[in-house]
Structures are given as C-alpha cells and as structure tokens.
Scaffold this motif. Structure first.
Motif, PDB file in Angstrom:
ATOM      1  N   TYR A 255       0.835  -1.634   0.105  1.00  0.00           N
ATOM      2  CA  TYR A 255       0.234  -0.114  -0.074  1.00  0.00           C
ATOM      3  C   TYR A 255       0.648   1.017   0.212  1.00  0.00           C
ATOM      4  O   TYR A 255       1.844   1.197   0.616  1.00  0.00           O
TER       5      TYR A 255
ATOM      6  N   GLY B 167       2.726   4.277   1.331  1.00  0.00           N
ATOM      7  CA  GLY B 167       2.919   4.897   2.418  1.00  0.00           C
ATOM      8  C   GLY B 167       4.128   3.442   3.475  1.00  0.00           C
ATOM      9  O   GLY B 167       3.823   4.297   4.658  1.00  0.00           O
TER      10      GLY B 167
ATOM     11  N   THR C 217       5.886   1.433   5.182  1.00  0.00           N
ATOM     12  CA  THR C 217       7.263   1.466   5.070  1.00  0.00           C
ATOM     13  C   THR C 217       7.572   0.046   5.004  1.00  0.00           C
ATOM     14  O   THR C 217       7.386  -0.954   5.208  1.00  0.00           O
TER      15      THR C 217
ATOM     16  N   ASP D  34       3.731   0.074  18.893  1.00  0.00           N
ATOM     17  CA  ASP D  34       4.417   1.386  17.489  1.00  0.00           C
ATOM     18  C   ASP D  34       3.063   2.407  17.504  1.00  0.00           C
ATOM     19  O   ASP D  34       1.871   1.939  16.979  1.00  0.00           O
TER      20      ASP D  34
ATOM     21  N   LEU E 102       2.753   4.762  16.221  1.00  0.00           N
ATOM     22  CA  LEU E 102       1.599   5.662  14.971  1.00  0.00           C
ATOM     23  C   LEU E 102       2.186   4.610  13.527  1.00  0.00           C
ATOM     24  O   LEU E 102       3.209   4.670  12.757  1.00  0.00           O
TER      25      LEU E 102
ATOM     26  N   THR F 191       3.268  -2.807   9.795  1.00  0.00           N
ATOM     27  CA  THR F 191       4.650  -3.316   9.882  1.00  0.00           C
ATOM     28  C   THR F 191       5.162  -3.837  10.875  1.00  0.00           C
ATOM     29  O   THR F 191       6.001  -4.913  10.477  1.00  0.00           O
TER      30      THR F 191
ATOM     31  N   GLU G 151      -2.660   4.422  16.185  1.00  0.00           N
ATOM     32  CA  GLU G 151      -2.850   5.332  14.702  1.00  0.00           C
ATOM     33  C   GLU G 151      -3.977   6.297  14.531  1.00  0.00           C
ATOM     34  O   GLU G 151      -5.636   5.254  14.951  1.00  0.00           O
ATOM     35  N   ILE G 152      -4.209   6.973  14.287  1.00  0.00           N
ATOM     36  CA  ILE G 152      -5.152   7.719  13.651  1.00  0.00           C
ATOM     37  C   ILE G 152      -6.018   7.639  12.632  1.00  0.00           C
ATOM     38  O   ILE G 152      -7.441   8.357  12.315  1.00  0.00           O
TER      39      ILE G 152
ATOM     40  N   ASP H  69      -6.488   3.115   8.307  1.00  0.00           N
ATOM     41  CA  ASP H  69      -5.423   2.045   8.511  1.00  0.00           C
ATOM     42  C   ASP H  69      -6.180   1.087   9.494  1.00  0.00           C
ATOM     43  O   ASP H  69      -5.642  -0.605   9.305  1.00  0.00           O
TER      44      ASP H  69
ATOM     45  N   ALA I 146      -6.718   5.582  17.280  1.00  0.00           N
ATOM     46  CA  ALA I 146      -7.016   7.006  18.105  1.00  0.00           C
ATOM     47  C   ALA I 146      -5.503   7.533  17.109  1.00  0.00           C
ATOM     48  O   ALA I 146      -4.505   7.692  17.042  1.00  0.00           O
ATOM     49  N   ASP I 147      -5.608   9.117  18.082  1.00  0.00           N
ATOM     50  CA  ASP I 147      -4.284  10.009  18.034  1.00  0.00           C
ATOM     51  C   ASP I 147      -3.978   9.101  19.321  1.00  0.00           C
ATOM     52  O   ASP I 147      -4.000   8.570  19.497  1.00  0.00           O
TER      53      ASP I 147
ATOM     54  N   ALA J 150       7.978   7.955  11.750  1.00  0.00           N
ATOM     55  CA  ALA J 150       6.916   8.673  11.655  1.00  0.00           C
ATOM     56  C   ALA J 150       6.501   9.516  10.800  1.00  0.00           C
ATOM     57  O   ALA J 150       7.580   9.255   9.620  1.00  0.00           O
TER      58      ALA J 150
ATOM     59  N   TYR K 151       6.010  11.769   7.082  1.00  0.00           N
ATOM     60  CA  TYR K 151       7.500  12.238   6.759  1.00  0.00           C
ATOM     61  C   TYR K 151       6.851  13.823   6.178  1.00  0.00           C
ATOM     62  O   TYR K 151       8.156  14.389   5.512  1.00  0.00           O
TER      63      TYR K 151
ATOM     64  N   ASP L 188      -0.584  11.104   6.330  1.00  0.00           N
ATOM     65  CA  ASP L 188       0.838  12.497   6.522  1.00  0.00           C
ATOM     66  C   ASP L 188      -0.396  13.945   6.548  1.00  0.00           C
ATOM     67  O   ASP L 188       0.967  14.855   6.273  1.00  0.00           O
TER      68      ASP L 188
ATOM     69  N   LEU M 174       4.179  17.074  16.368  1.00  0.00           N
ATOM     70  CA  LEU M 174       4.061  15.951  16.756  1.00  0.00           C
ATOM     71  C   LEU M 174       4.809  15.230  17.873  1.00  0.00           C
ATOM     72  O   LEU M 174       4.350  14.778  18.371  1.00  0.00           O
TER      73      LEU M 174
HETATM   74  C1  LIG Z   1       5.609   6.721   8.210  1.00  0.00           C
HETATM   75  S1  LIG Z   1       3.312   6.699   8.057  1.00  0.00           S
HETATM   76  C2  LIG Z   1       3.971   4.292   8.936  1.00  0.00           C
HETATM   77  C3  LIG Z   1       3.843   3.636   8.081  1.00  0.00           C
HETATM   78  C4  LIG Z   1       3.770   2.353   9.022  1.00  0.00           C
HETATM   79  N1  LIG Z   1       5.176   2.080   9.698  1.00  0.00           N
HETATM   80  C5  LIG Z   1       3.410   1.562   7.631  1.00  0.00           C
HETATM   81  O1  LIG Z   1       4.176   0.276   7.697  1.00  0.00           O
HETATM   82  O2  LIG Z   1       2.012   1.038   7.844  1.00  0.00           O
HETATM   83  C6  LIG Z   1       2.871   7.586   9.383  1.00  0.00           C
HETATM   84  C7  LIG Z   1       1.779   7.384  10.300  1.00  0.00           C
HETATM   85  O3  LIG Z   1       1.257   8.187  11.556  1.00  0.00           O
HETATM   86  C8  LIG Z   1      -0.433   8.109  11.221  1.00  0.00           C
HETATM   87  N2  LIG Z   1      -0.282   9.274  11.983  1.00  0.00           N
HETATM   88  C9  LIG Z   1       0.681  10.548  11.601  1.00  0.00           C
HETATM   89  N3  LIG Z   1      -0.623  11.114  12.823  1.00  0.00           N
HETATM   90  C10 LIG Z   1      -0.533  10.820  13.789  1.00  0.00           C
HETATM   91  C11 LIG Z   1      -0.984  11.098  14.959  1.00  0.00           C
HETATM   92  N4  LIG Z   1      -1.405  12.020  15.552  1.00  0.00           N
HETATM   93  N5  LIG Z   1      -2.047  10.030  16.376  1.00  0.00           N
HETATM   94  C12 LIG Z   1      -1.607   8.392  15.260  1.00  0.00           C
HETATM   95  N6  LIG Z   1      -1.363   7.881  13.810  1.00  0.00           N
HETATM   96  C13 LIG Z   1      -0.674   9.613  13.772  1.00  0.00           C
HETATM   97  C14 LIG Z   1      -0.070   8.192   9.891  1.00  0.00           C
HETATM   98  O4  LIG Z   1      -1.792   8.234   9.686  1.00  0.00           O
HETATM   99  C15 LIG Z   1       0.806   7.732   9.185  1.00  0.00           C
HETATM  100  O5  LIG Z   1       0.025   5.989   9.086  1.00  0.00           O
END
Ligand SMILES: C[S@@+](CC[C@H](N)C(=O)[O-])C[C@H]1O[C@@H](n2cnc3c(N)ncnc32)[C@H](O)[C@@H]1O
Length: 341
Positions: free
Chosen positions: A107, A109, A111, A142, A144, A149, A165-166, A170, A226-227, A247, A249, A259, A268
């Motif tokens: 998908y 985004g 990692t 994790d 975020l 992954t 995860e927000i 996802d 959640a956030d 985190a 990007y 993102d 953040l």
């Molecule tokens: C670089 S991606 C991580 C991808 C993940 N490692 C994967 O392989 O699926 C960063 C993630 O942080 C999430 N994110 C951003 N702000 C956030 C927040 N305030 N609370 C929770 N998740 C957040 C984004 O939605 C995104 O999915």
C-alpha cells in the motif's frame, strides 16, 4: 576469522542502493551494543561479481551467530577463507511465523519491511532487554502504526505488539488483514473488537503452534484507533519494553491521508515524545525513523534528552541516513530509558 554477509535483495530499488552502507552501520551497532565489540574491519567486497559485506570476528559464539542471522541485511551468512572461498553457515532465525506476514501487504505509505526490521534491531540492541528476548515475549509499541509493518515484525520475532493510529482506514485494513492471515495460516487464535476509552480497539491472540496455544503461550496484537496522544489514557505507564515507529514524513504520500493530518512532524514528535516516554519501561528503548528534510537530528536528540532519554550517538548510529526519494531523506534515532520517567 573472516565472514561474509550476502545482503538481502530489497524490493525497493532506492533502498537497495543504500543497502551495503546500512548493513555496515547495522553490523557496527550490533557489534558495539550487544557483542562487546567482537566484529571489526567491516568492508564492502566483491567476490565472483557479487557484492558482500565482510568482517572479521573470533569464532562465532551462540549470541553472535544468532544476531548475525537476524540482521535486516542478512540474506545469507558465510565463513570466508584467505583464498576467497565461501562456506555457508546455517541461519538461526528468530522468525516464529511465515515471512509473508510482513511482505504480503502492499500500500502507499508502507514502511519498507527491511528498514522496519533494521529499526527494530537497533532499538532492541540499545535496550537492556537484548538478551532477555530469548526468554520472554517483549512488549512492543508502534504509536504511529499505519497498517502494521512494525506490529507484524514484532510478532515475527515472538513479541507482543501494540499499535496506535489516527487513520481509521488503516485500522480497518489491518483488522481485516491480520484476521484473514491467521485464518489462512490455520493458526489457533481469538479476535475481539471493542472499545477502550471511546476508541475502537482490536485484540488478537494467536499461538505460533497448536501446542503453544493450548499451553497459553500466545502472542497478543492490540490495535487502537486513536490519536497517538491517547497512549497516555489507554495504557499504564511503563507498559512497553520497546517503542519502534516510523514518523510521518511531512509530505503527501500517495493516497495516504494520515500524512496530510500531520503536516508538521516535528510538532507531532515534540508533543508525543513525552507521552511515549511515560509508556516506556526503565531499560527500554525507543527508535524513531523520520524525514530529516523536515526535522534536524539535533532537534530530535534534544527532545529525547529533555524527556530523560539517553540518545545513542556513536558514529555508527549516525550512519543510517539514506535517500528514499526527492522529498524524503530518511534517518533513524535511538534512545534508552535509563531511569523511570
Ligand atoms: C510513515 S507512516 C507509518 C507507516 C507504517 N509504519 C506502515 O508501514 O504502515 C506514519 C503514520 O503516522 C500516522 N499519524 C500521523 N499523525 C498521527 C497522530 N497524531 N496520531 C496517530 N497516528 C498518526 C499516519 O496516519 C501514518 O499512518
């Protein structure tokens, strides 16, 4: 004695270009943090037209053999004699589940899974639990987690995995994926969806074998929609041995909406690191990868230090920076929780 690693062919062409340099940095960190400096003279070497990473070490003991088998870089491991002859060594993988758990999902985004394993390894190496890993299932967060992954890598290694995860999409995608995967693999499991403090939550408990499931030796994966700041409300302080996260990007990544939600990764991280720190057990470690075109390493190191974390700052720890694309220069930073928060 001399050894050679055949570096894993990466699915991501850009990541592959940095693969040997990252392999040498990973080797150096593991040597210093876990193997008492046993490895030396690392170099890139071409043998029979194929590039290897070679190094010197005394005869491999259990610990060295096991870590070398599980480097993100390791596709195959060899002894190397003076005439350049390679002797294959068996790999002692920690993997407890089929490797498609980390590779099958594709998908925008996501990692890179080899990079996720690298970040996981160097975070584990920095913690006080690198040797305990064989004896108990570590608790990994994790905060975020995207579509999981890191969670999947944690399960592969026999750890309990928790993700926050927000992006609700996802959560839904991971929930479907993991339940289908355990069914397809015919693993004994239970899956429960519910709520915690007003957030949707998924709990899956699985046995890597029937016998283990019966004996109650299960692995748990928990995913909270959640956030990330909700980590403080949802989990007890000092709940996790490791925090491993990639985190945002700060750039739009395909169709991934998350993102867009966090356009300012540094803001953040500044508000989330204190929350994450409180969730980390003394002796634990946190590893974060980020885009250093949007946040400088010094700033992240400062945030971590201000929150009572001890940043790992060796030359090897500073050698992981690599290009992902024109707008992402990825790096990683690792720090230890030496004391209670
Ligand atoms: C670089 S991606 C991580 C991808 C993940 N490692 C994967 O392989 O699926 C960063 C993630 O942080 C999430 N994110 C951003 N702000 C956030 C927040 N305030 N609370 C929770 N998740 C957040 C984004 O939605 C995104 O999915």
């Amino acid at each position: 004695m001399r050894y050679a690693i055949l570096v894993s062919p990466s699915t991501n062409r850009v990541y592959a270009q940095s693969a040997s340099a990252l392999a040498m940095a990973e080797l150096q960190v593991i040597s210093t943090d876990v193997l008492g400096g046993a490895l030396s003279d690392m170099q890139e070497q071409t043998l029979g037209s194929v590039r290897y990473v070679t190094f010197s070490a005394p005869a491999l003991d259990e610990l060295a053999h096991s870590w070398l088998s599980n480097l993100a870089a390791t596709f195959a491991l060899f002894g190397l004699d003076d005439a350049g002859k390679l002797t294959p060594l068996d790999l002692r993988r920690w993997d407890q589940l089929d490797s498609d758990l980390v590779s099958i999902q594709k998908y925008a985004g996501k990692t890179n899974e080899a990079f996720t394993k690298l970040l996981f390894n160097v975070t584990l190496a920095a913690s006080a639990f690198a040797l305990e890993k064989e004896r108990r299932a570590l608790a990994v967060l994790d905060p975020l987690c995207g579509r999981g992954t890191t969670l999947n890598q944690a399960l592969m290694y026999g750890c309990h995995a928790t993700g926050v995860e927000i992006d609700k999409k996802d959560f839904e995608a991971y929930s479907l994926f993991i339940q289908r995967w355990v069914k397809d693999k015919r693993l004994k499991h239970s899956a429960v969806t519910g709520h915690v403090k007003g957030h949707s939550k998924l709990d899956v408990e699985l046995g890597t074998s029937k016998e283990r499931y019966k004996a109650g030796e299960t692995l748990r994966v928990t995913y909270v929609s959640a956030d990330t700041h909700a980590v403080a409300d949802v989990f007890q302080p000092r709940s996790f041995d490791l925090i491993v996260t990639d985190a945002p990007y700060g750039v739009q990544h395909g169709a991934q909406s998350g993102d867009a939600i966090s356009r300012k990764p540094l803001e953040l991280l500044a508000s989330a690191i204190p929350v994450w720190r409180a969730a980390l057990r003394p002796g634990g470690a946190i590893g974060i990868s980020w885009n250093n075109l949007v946040a400088r390493r010094e700033k992240l190191a400062q945030l971590m230090t201000e929150n009572g974390l001890e940043v790992c700052d060796s030359p090897a720890h500073r050698s992981f920076e690599h290009r992902v694309d024109h707008s992402i220069q990825r790096d990683l930073i690792v720090a230890r929780a030496v004391t209670s928060p």
